[in-house]
Write a protein that holds these residues in place. Structure first.
Motif, PDB file in Angstrom:
ATOM      1  N   GLN A   4       0.753  -1.226   0.315  1.00  6.09           N
ATOM      2  CA  GLN A   4      -0.096  -0.119  -0.044  1.00  6.09           C
ATOM      3  C   GLN A   4       0.933   1.318   0.060  1.00  6.09           C
TER       4      GLN A   4
ATOM      5  N   LYS B 290      -1.012  -5.119  11.001  1.00 10.17           N
ATOM      6  CA  LYS B 290      -1.249  -3.978  11.154  1.00 10.17           C
ATOM      7  C   LYS B 290      -0.334  -3.211   9.863  1.00 10.17           C
TER       8      LYS B 290
ATOM      9  N   TYR C  41     -14.038  -2.630   4.125  1.00 12.31           N
ATOM     10  CA  TYR C  41     -13.034  -2.569   5.082  1.00 12.31           C
ATOM     11  C   TYR C  41     -12.903  -1.124   5.592  1.00 12.31           C
TER      12      TYR C  41
ATOM     13  N   GLN D 235     -10.000   1.342   7.297  1.00  9.79           N
ATOM     14  CA  GLN D 235      -8.696   1.358   7.800  1.00  9.79           C
ATOM     15  C   GLN D 235      -8.372   2.580   8.703  1.00  9.79           C
TER      16      GLN D 235
ATOM     17  N   GLY E  77      -5.714  -0.664  12.063  1.00  9.93           N
ATOM     18  CA  GLY E  77      -5.444  -1.164  10.925  1.00  9.93           C
ATOM     19  C   GLY E  77      -6.763  -1.354  10.070  1.00  9.93           C
ATOM     20  N   LEU E  78      -6.425  -2.335   9.184  1.00 13.64           N
ATOM     21  CA  LEU E  78      -7.895  -2.591   8.295  1.00 13.64           C
ATOM     22  C   LEU E  78      -8.633  -3.803   9.096  1.00 13.64           C
TER      23      LEU E  78
END
Lengths: 115, 112
Positions: free
Chosen positions: A38, A107, B35, B37, B42-43
């Motif tokens: 990402q 994470k 989702y 984030q 986090g996701l």
């Protein structure tokens, strides 16, 4: 204990280095293992997808899965500045309907490759 | 093949308002997942839709809802927005032989 643990880093390496990224997990039902990359302000991009123990190679990337240890790794060879991003491990299992529907993510590890 | 598209890309709302986000999956994909984030969590999986039906849901309050249309496009709605709803909302479509999920660019929601 979280289902998936991933060291958030940050990790900083010189260009050309070999990078090792890791995740551990606690749910032995996980069957499918993925690595996503990402970039800042972008959605995750699928890098590697595996469903068994062992190694899978794709260009400079190698994904390794050890189900007995509940441990997965991503190796990046000859790292480039363009590899600078957050790397997320993700896992899933088939539900009763046979679908691989829900990804559980680590994470993420922030990687910087310096020129 | 075009990828997953999400609109809008950025959104600013105030507490108490509601918001609707849109996702168009990859052509031919029938499954759409959402989702959330955030830097802290986090996701996290919100829900999945397949053929206009919600098949699976994560651990989010009922203020988060969604739907899917016959063309597989999906919308997600959040009512009575709270500051903690500020996040990047990602949509992923799934299909094909590998059964993997492909993500869109996300909608960044800021709640003031």
């Amino acid at each position: 204990q979280k289902e998936v643990e991933q060291d958030p880093g940050p990790l900083s390496v010189p260009e050309g280095a070999i990078v090792s990224l890791n995740c551990t997990y606690s749910n032995s039902a996980f069957q499918y293992f993925m690595w996503y990359r990402q970039y800042s302000r972008k959605g995750p991009e699928l890098l590697m997808y595996t469903y068994s123990s062992g190694n899978k190679e794709d260009g400079r990337f190698t994904a390794q899965v050890d189900k007995s240890s509940k441990y997965i790794s991503l190796f990046i060879r000859d790292s480039q500045p363009s590899d600078s991003a957050t790397y997320l491990c993700a896992m899933s299992y088939q539900n009763s309907g046979g679908s691989n529907y829900k990804l559980t993510f680590g994470k993420g590890t922030l990687l910087t490759v310096n020129p | 093949k075009a990828g997953v598209t999400q609109t809008p890309r950025y959104l600013i709302k105030t507490r108490g308002q509601q918001v609707t986000l849109s996702c168009s999956p990859i052509s031919g994909h029938r499954s759409v997942s959402w989702y959330q984030q955030t830097p802290g969590q986090g996701l996290q999986f919100l829900f999945e839709y397949f053929s206009e039906t919600q098949r699976n849901k994560g651990n989010f309050p009922g203020r988060f809802s969604g739907r899917q249309f016959s063309n597989s496009r999906s919308e997600m709605n959040v009512s009575t927005l709270e500051l903690g709803d500020s996040a990047l909302y990602l949509c992923a479509s799934r299909g094909g032989s590998t059964d993997t999920q492909y993500f869109g660019p996300g909608t960044r929601l800021t709640v003031l």
